[in-house]
Design a protein around this motif. Structure first.
Motif, PDB file in Angstrom:
ATOM      1  N   ASN A  29       1.599  -2.946  10.182  1.00 19.76           N
ATOM      2  CA  ASN A  29       2.688  -2.536   9.297  1.00 19.76           C
ATOM      3  C   ASN A  29       2.905  -1.031   9.429  1.00 19.76           C
ATOM      4  O   ASN A  29       1.987  -0.293   9.813  1.00 19.76           O
ATOM      5  CB  ASN A  29       2.466  -2.965   7.837  1.00 19.76           C
ATOM      6  CG  ASN A  29       1.014  -3.111   7.486  1.00 19.76           C
ATOM      7  OD1 ASN A  29       0.330  -2.115   7.304  1.00 19.76           O
ATOM      8  ND2 ASN A  29       0.519  -4.337   7.421  1.00 19.76           N
ATOM      9  N   SER A  75       5.458  -5.337   3.118  1.00 17.67           N
ATOM     10  CA  SER A  75       4.160  -5.653   3.723  1.00 17.67           C
ATOM     11  C   SER A  75       3.097  -5.939   2.667  1.00 17.67           C
ATOM     12  O   SER A  75       3.056  -5.285   1.617  1.00 17.67           O
ATOM     13  CB  SER A  75       3.707  -4.451   4.560  1.00 17.67           C
ATOM     14  OG  SER A  75       2.341  -4.565   4.871  1.00 17.67           O
ATOM     15  N   HIS A  98      -3.783  -3.186  14.893  1.00 18.12           N
ATOM     16  CA  HIS A  98      -5.033  -3.832  15.274  1.00 18.12           C
ATOM     17  C   HIS A  98      -5.255  -3.611  16.779  1.00 18.12           C
ATOM     18  O   HIS A  98      -5.304  -4.576  17.546  1.00 18.12           O
ATOM     19  CB  HIS A  98      -4.965  -5.338  14.986  1.00 18.12           C
ATOM     20  CG  HIS A  98      -4.745  -5.697  13.547  1.00 18.12           C
ATOM     21  ND1 HIS A  98      -4.514  -6.997  13.139  1.00 18.12           N
ATOM     22  CD2 HIS A  98      -4.736  -4.949  12.429  1.00 18.12           C
ATOM     23  CE1 HIS A  98      -4.362  -7.025  11.817  1.00 18.12           C
ATOM     24  NE2 HIS A  98      -4.479  -5.795  11.364  1.00 18.12           N
TER      25      HIS A  98
HETATM   26  P1  13P Z   1       1.956  -7.792   6.788  1.00 18.72           P
HETATM   27  O1  13P Z   1       2.777  -8.648   7.744  1.00 18.72           O
HETATM   28  O2  13P Z   1       1.991  -8.353   5.400  1.00 18.72           O
HETATM   29  O3  13P Z   1       2.364  -6.372   6.864  1.00 18.72           O
HETATM   30  O4  13P Z   1       0.437  -7.906   7.229  1.00 18.72           O
HETATM   31  C1  13P Z   1       0.052  -7.697   8.558  1.00 18.72           C
HETATM   32  C2  13P Z   1      -1.338  -7.191   8.680  1.00 18.72           C
HETATM   33  O5  13P Z   1      -1.712  -6.760   9.741  1.00 18.72           O
HETATM   34  C3  13P Z   1      -2.241  -7.188   7.506  1.00 18.72           C
HETATM   35  O6  13P Z   1      -3.359  -6.406   7.758  1.00 18.72           O
END
Ligand code: 13P
Length: 211
Positions: A29, A75, A98
């Motif tokens: 996000n 998010s 990530h």
């Molecule tokens: P969101 O789609 O709600 O932003 O979540 C993605 C995410 O990587 C949570 O750690």
């Protein structure tokens, strides 16, 4: 749509994160502080590689939703972003991703900020590890809070990485650099181990670049 330039900037950062493999599927996000003090962010549950301007929600610093397209709420990690903006007035952009190497270190519960290259000593000298927190809960902002105002990046244990900065672009560059550092650290270990810059070299960098 309001804030067209800023919406475009978030879409472009989302695309870069996705294209560089710093996020996969619907992960990650991004957010940005707007000139009126509100926060523009990515919606929950969408690929950051395929966003459109109208799907980006806008919230106030206390989390009140000021705009959201139907079915596209903020998010699930917006509380983490808001904590950064709340505690660091100089922060105007936040990126959560990530990246595979950095996330592997975060899963091991280990960081990788040994001073091995001049660029990283200057640009990203410290990458602390925020202890495990259940995604989307208040535990996540609480876990990162100690580092806001002292550095511009941290790892999230068993989860990923977070960067922030005076602009969204700076936060994005820190995320790229963080993953590069994790990758290079992993490679140096395969080659026999890390080799730190000497204290003397670090001091000289600090003198010249004032870090
Ligand atoms: P969101 O789609 O709600 O932003 O979540 C993605 C995410 O990587 C949570 O750690």
């Amino acid at each position: 749509m309001d804030f067209p330039k800023e919406r475009q900037a978030i879409i472009e950062v989302g695309q870069r994160l996705y294209d560089r493999g710093l996020v996969v599927a619907n992960d990650g996000n991004v957010s940005m502080r707007l000139p009126d003090g509100s926060i523009l962010c990515t919606p929950t549950g969408v690929s950051k590689g395929g966003m459109t301007p109208e799907m980006l929600p806008r919230v106030s610093l206390d989390g009140t939703v000021l705009y959201a397209m139907e079915g596209k709420g903020p998010s699930s990690e917006i509380k983490m972003h808001l904590r950064v903006y709340e505690r660091d007035q100089s922060a105007n952009g936040v990126v959560h991703a990530h990246p595979p190497y950095a996330t592997a270190f975060a899963i091991r519960g280990e960081t990788f900020d040994a001073p091995m290259m001049p660029e990283t000593v200057v640009a990203l000298p410290s990458i602390p590890l925020a202890g495990y927190a259940t995604p989307s809960t208040h535990e996540v902002p609480d876990s990162i809070e100690p580092f806001v105002g002292t550095t511009s990046a941290c790892l999230l244990e068993h989860h990923g990485a977070l960067t922030w900065g005076p602009s969204l672009e700076q936060a994005m560059l820190s995320m790229e650099r963080l993953e590069y550092m994790a990758t290079v650290t992993a490679i140096t270990r395969q080659l026999g181990g890390e080799r730190r810059l000497s204290d003397e070299r670090i001091m000289r960098l600090k003198e010249i670049f004032g870090t």
